[in-house]
Design an enzyme around this catalytic site. Structure first.
Site, PDB file in Angstrom:
ATOM      1  N   LYS A 110       0.983  -1.364   0.099  1.00  0.00           N
ATOM      2  CA  LYS A 110       0.064  -0.162   0.081  1.00  0.00           C
ATOM      3  C   LYS A 110       1.009   1.387  -0.190  1.00  0.00           C
ATOM      4  O   LYS A 110       0.481   2.273  -0.940  1.00  0.00           O
ATOM      5  CB  LYS A 110      -1.031   0.133   1.182  1.00  0.00           C
ATOM      6  CG  LYS A 110      -2.083  -0.983   1.046  1.00  0.00           C
ATOM      7  CD  LYS A 110      -2.823  -1.050   2.384  1.00  0.00           C
ATOM      8  CE  LYS A 110      -4.006  -1.845   2.204  1.00  0.00           C
ATOM      9  NZ  LYS A 110      -4.887  -2.220   3.384  1.00  0.00           N
ATOM     10  N   GLY A 135       0.318  -4.977   9.993  1.00  0.00           N
ATOM     11  CA  GLY A 135       1.383  -4.562   9.330  1.00  0.00           C
ATOM     12  C   GLY A 135       1.704  -2.979   9.163  1.00  0.00           C
ATOM     13  O   GLY A 135       0.532  -2.315   8.998  1.00  0.00           O
ATOM     14  N   SER A 149      -0.657   0.462   6.064  1.00  0.00           N
ATOM     15  CA  SER A 149      -1.195  -0.543   7.198  1.00  0.00           C
ATOM     16  C   SER A 149      -2.023  -1.401   6.556  1.00  0.00           C
ATOM     17  O   SER A 149      -2.990  -1.062   5.961  1.00  0.00           O
ATOM     18  CB  SER A 149      -1.595   0.314   8.455  1.00  0.00           C
ATOM     19  OG  SER A 149      -1.734  -0.538   9.325  1.00  0.00           O
ATOM     20  N   ASP A 150      -2.024  -2.826   7.214  1.00  0.00           N
ATOM     21  CA  ASP A 150      -3.102  -3.882   6.803  1.00  0.00           C
ATOM     22  C   ASP A 150      -3.041  -4.536   8.104  1.00  0.00           C
ATOM     23  O   ASP A 150      -2.195  -4.732   8.638  1.00  0.00           O
ATOM     24  CB  ASP A 150      -2.395  -4.549   5.584  1.00  0.00           C
ATOM     25  CG  ASP A 150      -3.707  -5.211   5.002  1.00  0.00           C
ATOM     26  OD1 ASP A 150      -4.541  -4.439   4.091  1.00  0.00           O
ATOM     27  OD2 ASP A 150      -3.952  -6.264   5.335  1.00  0.00           O
ATOM     28  N   THR A 151      -4.413  -5.260   8.182  1.00  0.00           N
ATOM     29  CA  THR A 151      -4.600  -6.156   9.237  1.00  0.00           C
ATOM     30  C   THR A 151      -5.159  -7.346   8.777  1.00  0.00           C
ATOM     31  O   THR A 151      -5.908  -7.592   7.961  1.00  0.00           O
ATOM     32  CB  THR A 151      -5.499  -5.282  10.265  1.00  0.00           C
ATOM     33  OG1 THR A 151      -5.268  -4.204  10.683  1.00  0.00           O
ATOM     34  CG2 THR A 151      -5.989  -6.355  11.360  1.00  0.00           C
TER      35      THR A 151
END
Length: 202
Positions: free
Chosen positions: A54, A107, A70-72
């Site tokens: 991203k 992340g 950010s990623d979950t």
């Protein structure tokens, strides 16, 4: 780097609200990337790769900015749960998580001019109450699970399902606030100006 603009590589209102908590001015720009897990990719690697992806997708358009990605990912055993495709997918995910403790990995990637890209992750443990199928269906009808990793949003109505959380609430929401602020301080973008984390001027 004190006047460096900040870009949040996300369309998530939750991530925007969390970044707003730091008192920073920023621009939110959606990052459209393929979130399909790679074969044999573990949940930590997936969350970090997506966060990096991203940030890297947006950074070329903002070369003078600090870009935050950010990623979950919700991890149930060896399976990574992303966003549910439909009610059946949400029922599968929440049915599996019901009455168990699972990991939530978020992340974080930060790209800024003149410094190496930073990629890390925060792992939290969340225990959900046992959920009946009717409860899952009713929760889906609220519209909240759509677009949420693991088919639940801890900051919303799903908070009533959470028996225990060990780790970072903000990371489970979608952006680890402490870790984000720490990285920004490291590269000269202290959210508190010249004050340290304990409020003492440096």
């Amino acid at each position: 780097m004190i006047n460096t603009p900040i870009v949040l590589a996300s369309a998530s209102p939750q991530r925007a609200r969390l970044l707003e908590q730091l008192g920073l001015s920023f621009t939110a720009v959606p990052a459209d990337i393929d979130e399909t897990p790679h074969p044999d990719e573990d949940s930590v690697a997936l969350a970090e790769r997506l966060a990096r992806g991203k940030a890297c997708a947006i950074a070329p358009d903002y070369p003078q900015a600090c870009v935050i990605g950010s990623d979950t990912v919700v991890a149930h055993g060896d399976e990574a749960f992303g966003k549910p495709r439909d009610l059946a997918d949400a029922q599968r995910m929440l049915g599996a998580l019901s009455g168990t403790t699972h990991r939530v990995i978020t992340g974080l990637a930060v790209i800024a001019p003149g410094v190496p890209i930073h990629v890390s992750s925060v792992i939290s443990q969340v225990t959900l109450a046992r959920l009946e199928p009717a409860t899952i269906a009713a929760y889906w009808a609220t519209g909240e699970p759509q677009g949420a990793a693991g088919a639940y949003a801890i900051q919303g109505q799903a908070g009533q399902f959470v028996v225990h959380l060990a780790g970072s609430f903000s990371a489970v929401m979608g952006l680890p606030v402490y870790e984000t602020a720490a990285r920004l301080r490291e590269i000269g973008l202290d959210p508190l100006g010249r004050a340290g984390i304990d409020g003492v001027a440096r």
